[in-house]
Design an enzyme around this catalytic site. Structure first.
Site, PDB file in Angstrom:
ATOM      1  CE  LYS A  20     -34.290  -8.786  40.972  1.00 39.33           C
ATOM      2  NZ  LYS A  20     -33.580  -9.602  39.946  1.00 39.33           N
ATOM      3  N   GLY A  51     -37.939  -2.602  33.673  1.00 36.01           N
ATOM      4  CA  GLY A  51     -38.291  -3.919  33.151  1.00 36.01           C
ATOM      5  C   GLY A  51     -39.515  -3.836  32.272  1.00 36.01           C
ATOM      6  CB  SER A  52     -41.731  -6.454  30.950  1.00 39.24           C
ATOM      7  OG  SER A  52     -42.334  -7.035  32.094  1.00 39.24           O
ATOM      8  CB  THR A  53     -45.512  -2.713  30.334  1.00 41.99           C
ATOM      9  OG1 THR A  53     -44.755  -1.694  29.672  1.00 41.99           O
ATOM     10  CG2 THR A  53     -46.832  -2.123  30.801  1.00 41.99           C
ATOM     11  CD  GLU A  70     -36.768   2.591  31.105  1.00 41.47           C
ATOM     12  OE1 GLU A  70     -37.584   2.237  30.205  1.00 41.47           O
ATOM     13  OE2 GLU A  70     -35.646   2.117  31.240  1.00 41.47           O
ATOM     14  CB  CYS A 110     -36.896  -0.042  26.942  1.00 39.32           C
ATOM     15  SG  CYS A 110     -35.695   1.117  27.638  1.00 39.32           S
ATOM     16  CD  GLU A 164     -40.317  -3.480  25.052  1.00 41.01           C
ATOM     17  OE1 GLU A 164     -39.537  -2.508  25.036  1.00 41.01           O
ATOM     18  OE2 GLU A 164     -40.804  -3.921  26.107  1.00 41.01           O
TER      19      GLU A 164
END
Length: 514
Positions: free
Chosen positions: A202, A254-256, A276, A310, A410
């Site tokens: 995706k 993606g984001s945390t 990750e 990242c 971030e």
């Protein structure tokens, strides 16, 4: 499941647009690639692909529904449970991936230009990192798989033998963000295929165009039916895929914040997961480093991909004893960065991927001012000479306290913050004083000294006098809130494998085979 800052797309009645963007024809994409076939979507809803440089729609692709995801997972389930792919000799899968690498090479320039079109990366970076590097990784992953110990025999501690087999984990949902779209498709899809898995990819709704090229390449490989589906979609589509009962493993970048949601969904289902996630990495500059070398290195280490990385080392830790020298060099570098049209080979910083992302970066710049950091270069306005597009001025903050939000959160844009330190112990403490642990670097004239400092920093990856080098032979991933598991190298391949032990009773004869 969303890639953190990626908004859901407005959906409209489906139709396609054919356009030529910087000499690249953007082909109409009325179909989805499901189970190895081009199929009509189940609804007329579409995703607009918008150029961050022009703010204009450059293409439209189908938006998959839950029914389309059901079809993709069902095809993958059938391929894994009953098809030949998981049961092939690993060498046959390696041969197929090597053919993919050969097919990929002639499409690299097209991919670079498509990625610059859809997400705004400077064309020089698109050519090297977005297009050429994934091509090299495909072949390198095949080399890793060719050497992998798929089956081994061990002497049992109590006599007899133990046969240890590595077998594919099953159906994999691979969820890929917009910032490194082809790189991360390759990082997930290719090891999963080499392991013998069936995969549903995706991609992000921001960057579906390069994913269609990968689908075309796979379509030419004559893989067994069902082995690969590629369905670009928004966060709701991602959530549905993550929770699908037909999925055995989720591989997510993606984001945390989004990663925590993925982990919770996988945990409740006792499903394998690799994450990750975000980073707030530190570039630790030792007092024997050269200021110009550090400043030049930070154009990549801190500002690669227009800061949308990242692994970006956006906290620059400088020794108080030489802080002024290093700040002067950094300020000159940031001030002289070329910002503008991402198709201009001279451009070093392009636009943010979306209007929402630009707003997020601008808000952090204003937050830094309010927190008391000193804005030395840049700011939240448009760069000089830019009158359209989702651009942000490259920005340098000094006098940053490591507890400030701009040093802890971030930002994902071209914003650097200088944090002074007293000695090496203080530098290591500050580098580790964050929720993240994905990347980092140490800058020094003495490599042995740099390695000694790097060993003390808690991070999944580090570079000495460079940003961490993405080497497909070396494991990549983070600690703490930066993720779970590793990609690349044999460790990354193992992430798509289960380990089976078969014990043979002593004295029952020779084993007949693996």
């Amino acid at each position: 499941m969303a890639e953190g800052s990626v908004p859901s797309r407005e959906r409209r009645a489906a139709h396609s647009v054919r356009a030529t963007v910087n000499d690249v024809a953007v082909t109409p994409r009325p179909h989805l690639y499901i189970g190895g076939s081009w199929v009509a979507p189940s609804t007329a809803e579409i995703i607009d692909v918008i150029s961050p440089h022009t703010e204009q729609v450059v293409a439209r692709v189908p938006a998959p529904s839950h029914a389309d995801i059901d079809r993709a997972v069902a095809a993958a389930r059938e391929a894994f449970d009953h098809g030949p792919w998981p049961r092939l000799d690993p060498g046959e899968r390696v041969a197929a991936v090597r053919e993919l690498a050969e097919r990929y090479r002639p499409r690299q320039e097209e991919l670079a230009r498509l990625i610059t079109t859809e997400m705004g990366a400077p064309i020089t970076f698109s050519r090297s990192a977005h297009a050429r590097l994934p091509g090299a990784m495909i072949g390198a992953f095949a080399d890793v798989a060719a050497r992998h110990p798929w089956c081994e025999t061990r002497a049992g501690a109590f006599g007899g033998e133990v046969l240890v087999r590595r077998e594919p984990v099953g159906v994999v949902a691979a969820i890929v963000p917009w910032n490194m779209p082809m790189f991360l498709i390759v990082a997930k899809l290719v090891p999963a295929l080499l392991a013998g898995c069936a995969v549903v990819v995706k991609p992000s709704p921001e960057t579906p165009l390069d994913a269609y090229v990968m689908a075309e390449l796979l379509d030419g490989l004559d893989l067994p039916p069902g082995v690969v589906s590629i369905v670009p979609g928004d966060r709701e589509v991602g959530r549905y895929l993550v929770a699908h009962p037909g999925v055995d493993k989720v591989s997510f970048t993606g984001s945390t914040a989004a990663g925590r949601e993925v982990a919770a969904a996988c945990g409740s289902a006792l499903r394998r997961v690799g994450l990750e996630l975000g980073g707030k990495s530190a570039a630790v500059v030792l007092d024997d480093a050269d200021p110009e070398t550090v400043a030049t290195g930070m154009t990549v280490a801190g500002l690669m991909n227009s800061g949308q990385a990242c692994v970006a080392q956006t906290r620059v830790l400088l020794p108080r004893s030489r802080c002024r020298e290093f700040v002067d060099a950094l300020a000159s570098m940031v001030e002289n960065l070329r910002v503008g049209d991402p198709f201009d080979p001279a451009t070093q910083v392009g636009p943010m991927v979306s209007e929402r992302q630009r707003s997020r970066v601008r808000e952090y710049i204003e937050l830094g001012r309010r927190e008391g950091a000193r804005l030395l270069v840049g700011g939240s306005g448009l760069p000089d000479g830019v009158d359209r597009g989702w651009y942000v001025r490259p920005t340098l903050f000094v006098d940053v306290d490591n507890a400030m939000r701009i040093a802890q959160e971030e930002i994902f844009g071209p914003v650097l913050g200088v944090v002074p330190y007293d000695d090496e112990d203080d530098a290591v403490r500050l580098a580790d004083a964050t929720d993240y642990g994905l990347s980092g670097s140490v800058w020094t004239a003495d490599v042995a000294r740099g390695l000694a400092v790097a060993r003390r920093i808690r991070s999944g990856t580090l570079g000495i006098n460079q940003a961490y080098s993405m080497d497909p032979a070396a494991p990549f991933g983070g600690v703490k809130a930066s993720g779970i598991g590793r990609e690349f190298g044999p460790e990354g391949l193992d992430g798509f494998l289960d380990t089976k032990s078969v014990s043979v009773a002593p004295g029952t004869g020779e084993r007949s085979g693996a």
